[in-house]
Structure formats: C-alpha cells, structure tokens
Design a protein around this motif. Structure first.
Motif, mmCIF file in Angstrom:
data_model
loop_
_atom_site.group_PDB
_atom_site.id
_atom_site.type_symbol
_atom_site.label_atom_id
_atom_site.label_comp_id
_atom_site.label_asym_id
_atom_site.label_seq_id
_atom_site.Cartn_x
_atom_site.Cartn_y
_atom_site.Cartn_z
ATOM 1 N N SER A 74 6.320 8.912 -6.739
ATOM 2 C CA SER A 74 5.210 8.220 -6.084
ATOM 3 C C SER A 74 4.427 7.465 -7.145
ATOM 4 O O SER A 74 3.991 8.048 -8.148
ATOM 5 N N ILE A 75 4.250 6.159 -6.921
ATOM 6 C CA ILE A 75 3.401 5.369 -7.824
ATOM 7 C C ILE A 75 2.047 5.261 -7.150
ATOM 8 O O ILE A 75 1.900 4.600 -6.115
ATOM 9 N N LEU A 76 1.093 5.935 -7.732
ATOM 10 C CA LEU A 76 -0.231 6.104 -7.135
ATOM 11 C C LEU A 76 -1.222 5.183 -7.818
ATOM 12 O O LEU A 76 -1.174 4.982 -9.040
ATOM 13 N N GLY A 77 -2.123 4.621 -7.061
ATOM 14 C CA GLY A 77 -3.159 3.787 -7.643
ATOM 15 C C GLY A 77 -3.933 3.079 -6.570
ATOM 16 O O GLY A 77 -3.521 3.025 -5.398
ATOM 17 N N GLU A 78 -5.066 2.525 -6.962
ATOM 18 C CA GLU A 78 -5.922 1.818 -6.019
ATOM 19 C C GLU A 78 -5.349 0.426 -5.750
ATOM 20 O O GLU A 78 -4.512 -0.082 -6.491
ATOM 21 N N SER A 79 -5.848 -0.200 -4.688
ATOM 22 C CA SER A 79 -5.424 -1.558 -4.357
ATOM 23 C C SER A 79 -5.774 -2.512 -5.491
ATOM 24 O O SER A 79 -6.851 -2.403 -6.090
ATOM 25 N N GLY A 80 -4.855 -3.448 -5.765
ATOM 26 C CA GLY A 80 -5.088 -4.415 -6.827
ATOM 27 C C GLY A 80 -4.703 -3.911 -8.190
ATOM 28 O O GLY A 80 -4.873 -4.622 -9.189
ATOM 29 N N VAL A 82 5.363 3.527 -3.149
ATOM 30 C CA VAL A 82 4.060 3.013 -3.571
ATOM 31 C C VAL A 82 3.024 3.521 -2.576
ATOM 32 O O VAL A 82 3.202 3.367 -1.362
ATOM 33 N N THR A 83 1.952 4.114 -3.065
ATOM 34 C CA THR A 83 0.937 4.664 -2.168
ATOM 35 C C THR A 83 -0.409 4.752 -2.871
ATOM 36 O O THR A 83 -0.490 4.729 -4.099
ATOM 37 N N HIS A 84 -1.443 4.809 -2.064
ATOM 38 C CA HIS A 84 -2.769 5.083 -2.630
ATOM 39 C C HIS A 84 -3.284 6.437 -2.110
ATOM 40 O O HIS A 84 -4.430 6.792 -2.322
ATOM 41 N N HIS A 96 0.762 7.327 -12.203
ATOM 42 C CA HIS A 96 -0.516 6.719 -11.836
ATOM 43 C C HIS A 96 -0.663 5.388 -12.556
ATOM 44 O O HIS A 96 -0.506 5.300 -13.783
ATOM 45 N N LEU A 97 -0.962 4.373 -11.751
ATOM 46 C CA LEU A 97 -1.102 3.015 -12.283
ATOM 47 C C LEU A 97 -2.520 2.538 -12.037
ATOM 48 O O LEU A 97 -3.018 2.589 -10.916
ATOM 49 N N ALA A 98 -3.191 2.106 -13.091
ATOM 50 C CA ALA A 98 -4.575 1.627 -12.980
ATOM 51 C C ALA A 98 -4.757 0.421 -13.901
ATOM 52 O O ALA A 98 -4.390 0.465 -15.087
ATOM 53 N N ASP A 99 -5.277 -0.627 -13.344
ATOM 54 C CA ASP A 99 -5.570 -1.844 -14.119
ATOM 55 C C ASP A 99 -4.358 -2.333 -14.902
ATOM 56 O O ASP A 99 -4.461 -2.760 -16.053
ATOM 57 N N GLY A 100 -3.174 -2.261 -14.252
ATOM 58 C CA GLY A 100 -1.970 -2.811 -14.862
ATOM 59 C C GLY A 100 -1.341 -1.953 -15.932
ATOM 60 O O GLY A 100 -0.413 -2.407 -16.614
ATOM 61 N N LYS A 101 -1.805 -0.720 -16.074
ATOM 62 C CA LYS A 101 -1.244 0.161 -17.108
ATOM 63 C C LYS A 101 -0.937 1.527 -16.516
ATOM 64 O O LYS A 101 -1.526 1.930 -15.509
ATOM 65 N N ALA A 155 9.885 2.241 -1.189
ATOM 66 C CA ALA A 155 9.046 2.408 0.000
ATOM 67 C C ALA A 155 7.629 1.954 -0.335
ATOM 68 O O ALA A 155 6.950 2.575 -1.156
ATOM 69 N N ASP A 156 7.203 0.849 0.268
ATOM 70 C CA ASP A 156 5.886 0.289 -0.013
ATOM 71 C C ASP A 156 4.908 0.754 1.063
ATOM 72 O O ASP A 156 4.950 0.276 2.198
ATOM 73 N N GLU A 157 4.050 1.711 0.698
ATOM 74 C CA GLU A 157 3.076 2.310 1.632
ATOM 75 C C GLU A 157 3.783 2.707 2.931
ATOM 76 O O GLU A 157 3.411 2.255 4.019
ATOM 77 N N PRO A 158 4.807 3.546 2.880
ATOM 78 C CA PRO A 158 5.628 3.829 4.062
ATOM 79 C C PRO A 158 4.896 4.561 5.170
ATOM 80 O O PRO A 158 5.364 4.574 6.311
ATOM 81 N N THR A 159 3.777 5.169 4.860
ATOM 82 C CA THR A 159 3.050 5.937 5.886
ATOM 83 C C THR A 159 1.676 5.348 6.182
ATOM 84 O O THR A 159 0.882 5.955 6.907
ATOM 85 N N GLY A 160 1.414 4.171 5.629
ATOM 86 C CA GLY A 160 0.073 3.593 5.754
ATOM 87 C C GLY A 160 -0.351 3.322 7.174
ATOM 88 O O GLY A 160 -1.544 3.362 7.484
#
Length: 659
Positions: free
Chosen positions: A37-43, A199-201, A214-219, A167-172
C-alpha cells in the motif's frame, strides 16, 4: 532479485516555465507476492508514481526495472507491450466500458492473449465467478452497484494474467462491506504470487496489506513491512500476450454501433438517401440508354453496316450520307455502286456477308380500283428487323410488306388486315445502264403490315431484281447491306469502308451504322445521368460531414474508454481502427439501406411505366451497386480519419481523467 525496481524517479510539472517538482528521487523495490500500500495525502505524488510504474507516464527521469529489464519509456511499442503483458489496472471509478456487457468488459483484455475464443470465454466466466458475478455476465455496468462494478474491474485486471496489479484508490467509492470484499480479493491476488500495489490515503486499507510505503511531498518518508510476502507458486504458468487482432476491434466497433443504434440510424438514413439518389440516377441513365438502344435496334440489325455512294469524294458524316439519298430521284445513276466497288467491300476483313440493296424513290400500288402512291420503298435485307411488322411476316419471294397507312388506303380502316395474302400491282420508275428511264411493274402478294416507322414498305430483294431485269433496267444497287462477324468490329469495318479510295485518292463509299448513332445518343444520355448523379452526390458530402461530426462526438464521449483501452495495452493503431471501422459499418449499412430503398422505388416506377413504354426504364446493374458500396465505404473511411487520429493521439492519462 526484486521483481520491480524504481531508481531515482523524478518528475516535475511546468507552468509558464515555472517548475513544480512532484517526485523527488524515489528509490523502491518490490517482490512478487507482496500487497504493498502506498499511503499518503492527496497531491503527494501517489498517482503520478503509479502512472510511471504502469507505463502510462513517459516524461520523467530515472529507471523502471521489471524482472531485471529496464523499461524504456521513450519507446511507445515497448510500453504498449509492457502494459499488455505485465500490468493490470483497478481504478477507484471502475473505468468500465459502458456499452459493453460485464462479460465483454473482461473479454476485451483477453482479446490480447493467445487463447482461442472458447478458452477466452471460459477464463472470463471463471474470473467473474471468482469475484461473485457469475449471474451478472450479460448486464451492462450501469445496471450494477458500485461494489459489483469494482469486482468486474478486478476480474478484467486479472484477465490477461499480469504479474503486476495496480489499484488506484480501489475502495474509495465503496461502503465498508464492499471495501472488505475488495481487499480480500486483492489479498488473494497477492497470494497467487502477483505483485499488488494499491494507492490509498486510508490507513485502514493500508493495514490490510503486507507492506506500507508512505509518500509525502514527493519523497519516501516511511517503508514498513507488516508481514512477509506470500510465497510464489512453483513454476506458475502465464498467459502469452499478443497485439489486438483486427477482428476484435471490429467486434467492439459493431457493439458500440448497436448500443447507439437509434442515433446512428439517423446518420445511416441521411447517408443512404445520398447513395439512393446516385443509384437511382445511374439506373435511370442505364434504362434510358437501354430503351434507346432497344428502339434503334428494332429498326436495324446492330451488326449491320449500310454502305452508300460517296458523291463528294471527301469524308462525309452519317447525316450527310443519309441526306445524299435525296439525289436518288433526280439522278439515280449517281448513287449506283459498281461491281468493282462491291468486290473491294467483300475483301474487307470482318465482313461475313454483303447484300445488294435497292431504294426505290417513288412507286405506285394498285388493288382492285384503288391506288396509292408512295416514296422510298426498300428491298428487304438482313439489316432490317421483323419487330416492326405488326401483322404477317417478312416478304418472301414474290411478296411485299406494306405500311398500315397504305393498307388502309387500299382497303379500309376496319378491314386493312384482310389485305394480307392478297395480290397488289406494283409499278415504279427506274433507269437502264445508259441512264434512260424505264418502267418496271409486276404483281406481288402482301405478306405483312408494318408500323411504318421501324419498317417501311419493303419488297423481297430477288423479286425486285427480277422486275428490274424484266424492264431492262440496271441491276446495280444503290446501297449495300453488310453483315459484320463481331459486334465489336462494326465501327472498325465502317472505318475501313469509309477509307476506300479511287485512283485519284477520293473516297468512294460511306458507311452508316446503328452503333454510331447509339454511341452519340448514349453519350448525351450518359452525360445527363452523370450530371444528375453528381448533383445527387452533393448529399453524400453532407453525409460525410454528418459522419465526421458523429465521429468527433463519439471521440469526446468515449475519451475515458480510449484511456482504458490504452492502459490495457492497445496501440494507437488499434484506437484508429476502432473508430474507422465503426464509421465503415455506418457506410456499409447505409449502402444496404440505400439498396433496399432504390429496389423498392425501382419496382414501383418500372411497374407504373411499363404499360406505357413496355420497358423497365430504371435498370440497376451490379456495377452500380458495387460503385455505391465503394463510395459509401470510401466516404465513411475518409470522414473518420481525422476523428480517429485525434482519438489515437490522446494522452492516456488525460483520457482516463476525463469525465
């Protein structure tokens, strides 16, 4: 060795030359059997990273290595093959194709595998049963719930047996119950030895996998393993991919055409009207040509060439030759054809027979106490047809055919037919070999009555010659009737006759043919019918514009579908073919509709006019039909080129983001 490696992935967007970094040096590796799971906020760059991994985004820096091989994102064909054989997508908004059934949505991915038709259908049904939709296969996506649509998307993602599931936000867009079912399915996919990247938040969704990045601010600011990757099955069998067959594009295009049948039927009707008009005027031209030919052929044998004396020594037109027969009464000798000239005619290649013919300028008929004077009586030759004889038969030895008007004058309007079989006296003026006038006469039996147009007063040739000899007249003919072996040689023989010259290089004879008359008339008729067909063709241009507008509308409406197909691995060529083939279907069915309309109209018009002219005035040939179909297909194909090109050049990422 890791199945998927990302090395120093960097991506930035530009706005007015201002740089906005999105990914700032991503280094990751993944193994099969993982549910990451790649977790992080939108953007934060999650979707951008997924587009790079999935081969949709080509403009970035860094390396993507899959199974030890670097994926060159600058090579479009390699990316198409990579998406087709390795990647399966599951989207938050499902991204199913609305005009296809649940089963067809899964089969569209299987079309790019080497399985045969039966095996593809079997696998699709098995996958739908696995996701719990075995009883929904014939429904369209708009008849399913959100959870059901997502399960169709999962079945489609698994169809081609890819090793990487994104899977891009598969349960959103799902409720808690459906979310749990989808996560369990994704977990099962990872247990099959595939790499699942979601991909999920949502932390709850992330906790369901085997690893959280966990991905934040491109890192990457966190990489936590929750549990070990699932073991990879021993010697797993994988489906082989292939480029999309043309037939698969045609099937999809046809299904979309039928899905929007009533809208497309208006386009087909408009195009069919244009094709119908072209067919109708072409058929009318054929019919008029045929009618004129039939009428002219009823006057004379088309293989016959009539040869007259050329009194000028120069080249004469057929009209001039026929006008020269007016000299017959004033100077009959000038129109005589010598035996030496007849012998030269006989030697011309292509001629099967030569008959001497006589035109008598004036004559008198007597029956009982009644007399009738006439002009232009001909000896019967093979050039004359019997179609103009309305009663009786052609003249035999000692017989003559009279016109209806003559028969009435020699009997009565009521009993003129009874003249057939009766003997009448015939007398006419002629000349001897020295040019002195003589009078010939004799009794002949009436063998038939003609209409007076296609057959004039005609006497048996041998009978006429005998009467002239008995009067010591000259038996030199004033015309020859030549029969040509082959219809295609008629004009050639006529040209050879026209080119016969005497010792002073003057032309001695001239030829008159039915074919040349037909050719002139047919030229004018063809010109008129072509002009009418060209005017009707304007409606085809309007139809072409309608198809162009329809195709552009279709591209706009199906932008997301184009993105889905590209993500599945279809090439630009496949997208172009999808839209051009749909347009070709429109053209093809338009031509069929036009053919049905023109056949109905043709039957009605021919039936209505037949009792007047005894001829089918509209005649549609196979060539006309073939031309109509060719025009319909060419116009529809050309009309679809620009819209199809626009569809193929759409950026897959932008297309997927379309509403």
């Amino acid at each position: 060795m890791a199945f998927l490696e990302l090395k120093d992935i960097r991506k930035a967007y530009y706005l007015d030359k201002q740089k906005f970094p999105v990914l700032k040096g991503i280094d990751l590796s993944f193994e099969r059997g993982e549910f990451v799971s790649i977790l992080g906020e939108s953007g934060g760059g999650k979707s951008t990273l997924m587009n790079i991994i999935g081969g949709l985004d080509r403009n970035f820096k860094g390396k993507v290595i899959v199974d030890g091989k670097i994926i060159d994102h600058s090579k479009e064909k390699q990316l198409d093959n990579y998406r087709r054989s390795t990647v399966g997508y599951i989207y938050q908004s499902y991204n199913l194709i609305s005009h296809l059934t649940v089963l067809d949505n899964v089969l569209i991915a299987l079309d790019m595998t080497t399985l045969d038709k039966a095996a593809r259908r079997k696998r699709a049904l098995e996958l739908l049963e696995r996701v719990g939709l075995a009883d929904q296969v014939n429904k369209h996506p708009n008849h399913l719930s959100g959870g059901q649509n997502q399960r169709v998307a999962i079945a489609r993602a698994l169809a081609s047996d890819p090793q990487l599931i994104i899977a891009d936000e598969p349960t959103g867009a799902l409720d808690s119950e459906n979310t749990k079912e989808v996560l369990n399915l994704l977990d099962d996919i990872a247990k099959d030895g595939k790499l699942v990247i979601a991909v999920t938040h949502s932390q709850e969704v992330a906790n369901h996998g085997t690893r959280i990045v966990h991905l934040a601010d491109g890192k990457i600011d966190g990489d936590e393993r929750l549990r070990p990757a699932y073991p990879i099955p021993d010697d797993p069998e994988h489906l082989q991919s292939r480029v999309l067959p043309a037939m698969a594009s045609y099937r999809t295009a046809f299904k979309h055409l039928m899905y929007n049948f009533w809208r497309n039927s208006l386009i087909m009707l408009g195009t069919a009207i244009g094709i119908f008009a072209v067919l109708l005027f072409s058929g009318l031209g054929n019919g008029v040509n045929g009618y004129i030919q039939d009428q002219i052929n009823s006057l004379a044998n088309p293989r016959s060439v009539t040869i007259l004396k050329n009194t000028t020594g120069k080249k004469m037109t057929q009209d001039q030759l026929q006008m020269s027969t007016q000299n017959m009464m004033a100077d009959p000798q000038s129109m005589f054809i010598k035996q030496s000239e007849i012998n030269r005619v006989k030697k011309i290649a292509g001629i099967s027979s030569v008959e001497k013919g006589y035109t008598i300028p004036s004559y008198r008929l007597s029956y009982k106490d009644l007399q009738q004077s006439g002009t232009s009586m001909d000896s019967w030759t093979s050039s004359t047809t019997t179609r103009g004889i309305t009663n009786g038969h052609k003249p035999g030895n000692g017989e003559i055919v009279l016109t209806k008007q003559q028969a009435i004058q020699l009997s009565s309007a009521k009993n003129y037919r009874q003249l057939i079989g009766k003997t009448v006296k015939l007398s006419f003026n002629w000349v001897d070999d020295s040019g002195k006038p003589v009078q010939a006469e004799g009794n002949v039996k009436v063998s038939g009555i003609s209409n007076g147009t296609s057959v004039r007063t005609s006497i048996n040739s041998a009978t006429l010659t005998k009467m002239i000899r008995e009067a010591n007249g000259s038996v030199q003919p004033n015309f020859l009737s030549v029969n040509v072996k082959d219809l295609n040689q008629v004009q050639t023989v006529a040209d050879r006759v026209n080119n016969l010259r005497d010792g002073q290089n003057k032309r001695i004879l001239g030829a008159v043919t039915v074919g040349s008359i037909l050719k002139t008339v047919n030229t004018y008729v063809k010109l008129a019918s072509t002009l009418l067909a060209a005017i009707a063709g304007i409606s085809l241009l309007v139809s072409a514009l309608m198809i162009i507008v329809t195709m552009y509308m279709s591209v706009s409406e199906r932008t997301k579908e184009i993105g889905i197909l590209r993500a599945l691995g279809e090439r630009k060529k496949d997208i172009r073919r999808l839209f051009t083939s749909e347009s070709l279907f429109i053209g093809f069915f338009s031509a069929i509709l036009a053919l049905i309309i023109v056949l109905v109209v043709t039957l009605a018009i021919n039936h209505g006019l037949y009792h007047l002219i005894k001829y089918n005035i509209i005649q549609i040939t196979f060539g006309n039909v073939a031309f109509a179909f060719a025009v319909a297909l060419v116009i529809s194909f050309l009309a679809a080129l620009l819209p199809a090109r626009r569809a193929a050049n759409l950026n897959p990422i932008d297309a997927l983001a379309a509403d």
